[in-house]
Design a protein around this motif. Structure first.
Motif, PDB file in Angstrom:
ATOM      1  N   CYS A 191       0.836  -1.199   0.000  1.00 58.00           N
ATOM      2  CA  CYS A 191       0.000   0.000   0.000  1.00 58.00           C
ATOM      3  C   CYS A 191       0.874   1.254   0.000  1.00 58.00           C
ATOM      4  O   CYS A 191       1.776   1.399   0.839  1.00 58.00           O
ATOM      5  CB  CYS A 191      -0.928   0.005   1.207  1.00 58.00           C
ATOM      6  N   ILE A 192       0.608   2.138  -0.936  1.00 55.71           N
ATOM      7  CA  ILE A 192       1.337   3.397  -1.069  1.00 55.71           C
ATOM      8  C   ILE A 192       0.437   4.579  -0.718  1.00 55.71           C
ATOM      9  O   ILE A 192       0.826   5.493   0.004  1.00 55.71           O
ATOM     10  CB  ILE A 192       1.870   3.574  -2.509  1.00 55.71           C
ATOM     11  N   GLY A 193      -0.793   4.563  -1.248  1.00 59.45           N
ATOM     12  CA  GLY A 193      -1.698   5.690  -1.027  1.00 59.45           C
ATOM     13  C   GLY A 193      -1.243   6.914  -1.806  1.00 59.45           C
ATOM     14  O   GLY A 193      -0.509   6.824  -2.780  1.00 59.45           O
ATOM     15  N   GLY A 194      -1.693   8.078  -1.351  1.00 58.42           N
ATOM     16  CA  GLY A 194      -1.291   9.332  -1.984  1.00 58.42           C
ATOM     17  C   GLY A 194      -2.222   9.731  -3.100  1.00 58.42           C
ATOM     18  O   GLY A 194      -3.104  10.571  -2.928  1.00 58.42           O
ATOM     19  N   HIS A 195      -2.080   9.132  -4.266  1.00 59.57           N
ATOM     20  CA  HIS A 195      -2.916   9.423  -5.427  1.00 59.57           C
ATOM     21  C   HIS A 195      -4.351   8.978  -5.185  1.00 59.57           C
ATOM     22  O   HIS A 195      -5.299   9.648  -5.583  1.00 59.57           O
ATOM     23  CB  HIS A 195      -2.315   8.713  -6.635  1.00 59.57           C
ATOM     24  N   SER A 196      -4.511   7.834  -4.564  1.00 55.50           N
ATOM     25  CA  SER A 196      -5.785   7.318  -4.096  1.00 55.50           C
ATOM     26  C   SER A 196      -5.524   6.660  -2.756  1.00 55.50           C
ATOM     27  O   SER A 196      -4.404   6.210  -2.493  1.00 55.50           O
ATOM     28  CB  SER A 196      -6.361   6.316  -5.106  1.00 55.50           C
ATOM     29  N   ARG A 197      -6.530   6.606  -1.885  1.00 57.41           N
ATOM     30  CA  ARG A 197      -6.269   6.209  -0.506  1.00 57.41           C
ATOM     31  C   ARG A 197      -5.658   4.815  -0.401  1.00 57.41           C
ATOM     32  O   ARG A 197      -4.776   4.567   0.419  1.00 57.41           O
ATOM     33  CB  ARG A 197      -7.584   6.263   0.287  1.00 57.41           C
ATOM     34  N   GLY A 198      -6.116   3.889  -1.234  1.00 57.27           N
ATOM     35  CA  GLY A 198      -5.625   2.526  -1.137  1.00 57.27           C
ATOM     36  C   GLY A 198      -4.820   2.086  -2.338  1.00 57.27           C
ATOM     37  O   GLY A 198      -4.771   0.883  -2.648  1.00 57.27           O
ATOM     38  N   LEU A 199      -4.169   3.016  -3.004  1.00 54.79           N
ATOM     39  CA  LEU A 199      -3.304   2.670  -4.133  1.00 54.79           C
ATOM     40  C   LEU A 199      -2.198   1.716  -3.674  1.00 54.79           C
ATOM     41  O   LEU A 199      -1.542   1.965  -2.659  1.00 54.79           O
ATOM     42  CB  LEU A 199      -2.690   3.949  -4.710  1.00 54.79           C
ATOM     43  N   GLN A 200      -1.982   0.630  -4.444  1.00 50.07           N
ATOM     44  CA  GLN A 200      -0.917  -0.315  -4.109  1.00 50.07           C
ATOM     45  C   GLN A 200       0.005  -0.515  -5.303  1.00 50.07           C
ATOM     46  O   GLN A 200      -0.415  -0.494  -6.458  1.00 50.07           O
ATOM     47  CB  GLN A 200      -1.489  -1.655  -3.652  1.00 50.07           C
ATOM     48  N   ALA A 201       1.291  -0.688  -5.000  1.00 55.03           N
ATOM     49  CA  ALA A 201       2.278  -1.082  -5.998  1.00 55.03           C
ATOM     50  C   ALA A 201       2.422  -2.596  -5.961  1.00 55.03           C
ATOM     51  O   ALA A 201       2.070  -3.251  -4.976  1.00 55.03           O
ATOM     52  CB  ALA A 201       3.619  -0.408  -5.714  1.00 55.03           C
ATOM     53  N   VAL A 202       2.953  -3.157  -7.043  1.00 58.59           N
ATOM     54  CA  VAL A 202       3.113  -4.607  -7.162  1.00 58.59           C
ATOM     55  C   VAL A 202       4.594  -4.923  -7.352  1.00 58.59           C
ATOM     56  O   VAL A 202       5.235  -4.413  -8.272  1.00 58.59           O
ATOM     57  CB  VAL A 202       2.305  -5.166  -8.346  1.00 58.59           C
ATOM     58  N   ARG A 203       5.125  -5.753  -6.478  1.00 55.58           N
ATOM     59  CA  ARG A 203       6.523  -6.161  -6.541  1.00 55.58           C
ATOM     60  C   ARG A 203       6.611  -7.569  -7.110  1.00 55.58           C
ATOM     61  O   ARG A 203       5.917  -8.476  -6.632  1.00 55.58           O
ATOM     62  CB  ARG A 203       7.137  -6.113  -5.133  1.00 55.58           C
TER      63      ARG A 203
END
Length: 265
Positions: free
Chosen positions: A167-179
């Protein structure tokens, strides 16, 4: 150790943009700045994971943002059949990332609890925050939830061996990156945690933002997750197609083999 192939699939672009649309406090705010739109396909043996869905022709018409090809057509050269997708990582619920959820009826959605709460909560009373979402897409996600086909994460989580979400957030509350573990090392699909490499490298926030600190802190998180800065893949940067080798079709780029040269912005 499981190693995945990673394919970036371009389905749309929007060239009538300026740098003011991409960066806050940019000195050249009126200069042109194009944007590409991607989905991503992860492959390992007989396993296929789709990351985001793009949006379809109806959404393109409604928002006056044409697509070059619908998501199903864009994925076809990789042999991806919509009914065969059972694992779908949703980085966030904005229209251009979740606008094709209904095209993959058998998919279980993997997303952050915070994103569902955000997209269905009081923040959506504000036009500015609601703008990147489309109600029908959110309803599709809710119907999938009631069908028992949503897996929620609160922060970090593992989707498969060698595939984790953060979870990164910022742009949208629950935005997630994928590793993703690849032959080149840990590759990170930033999605909209960094629309462009310049957002990341110059620490320039993107203008659509719900939490500025989370967005800025997220740039550091992306760097910590990747084995090398060259393996951080922004969500919308046309430069991706220039730095990474072409895949099996003109609109598909192979990411897991790494870039053909050092990335400079």
């Amino acid at each position: 150790m499981t190693e995945w192939q990673v394919h970036a699939v371009k389905y749309a672009d929007r060239n009538a943009r300026t740098r003011a649309d991409s960066f806050i406090f940019d000195d050249n705010h009126d200069a042109p700045h194009a944007m590409d739109y991607f989905m991503w396909v992860l492959r390992c043996g007989d396993q296929t994971i789709l990351v985001d869905t793009g949006y379809d022709g109806a959404e393109a018409e409604a928002r006056d943002r044409p697509i070059r090809m619908d998501p199903v057509t864009a994925l076809a050269p990789l042999g991806v059949k919509p009914d065969d997708i059972t694992t779908l990582i949703v980085t966030h619920l904005h229209y251009d990332h979740a606008g094709g959820l209904d095209l993959f009826p058998n998919a279980t959605l993997h997303m952050q609890s915070a994103e569902m709460a955000y997209a269905t909560g009081p923040c959506m009373c504000h036009d500015t925050l609601r703008m990147p979402f489309t109600a029908d897409h959110i309803c599709t996600a809710i119907k999938r939830l009631y069908a028992g086909k949503v897996v929620f994460y609160d922060g970090d989580g593992q989707v498969a061996d060698g595939v984790t979400v953060h979870c990164i957030g910022g742009h949208s509350r629950g935005l997630q990156a994928v590793r993703v573990r690849t032959s080149s090392g840990w590759l990170v699909l930033a999605s909209d945690a960094a629309h462009f490499w310049e957002n990341l490298h110059a620490r320039k926030p993107f203008p659509i933002v719900v939490d500025m600190q989370n967005m800025l802190d997220g740039f550091t998180t992306l760097e910590q997750l990747a084995s090398h800065p060259n393996l951080i893949i922004p969500g919308h940067d046309p430069l991706v197609r220039g730095y990474f080798p072409q895949g099996i079709a003109d609109h598909i780029t192979r990411l897991d083999r790494g870039p053909t040269r050092d990335i400079k912005t």
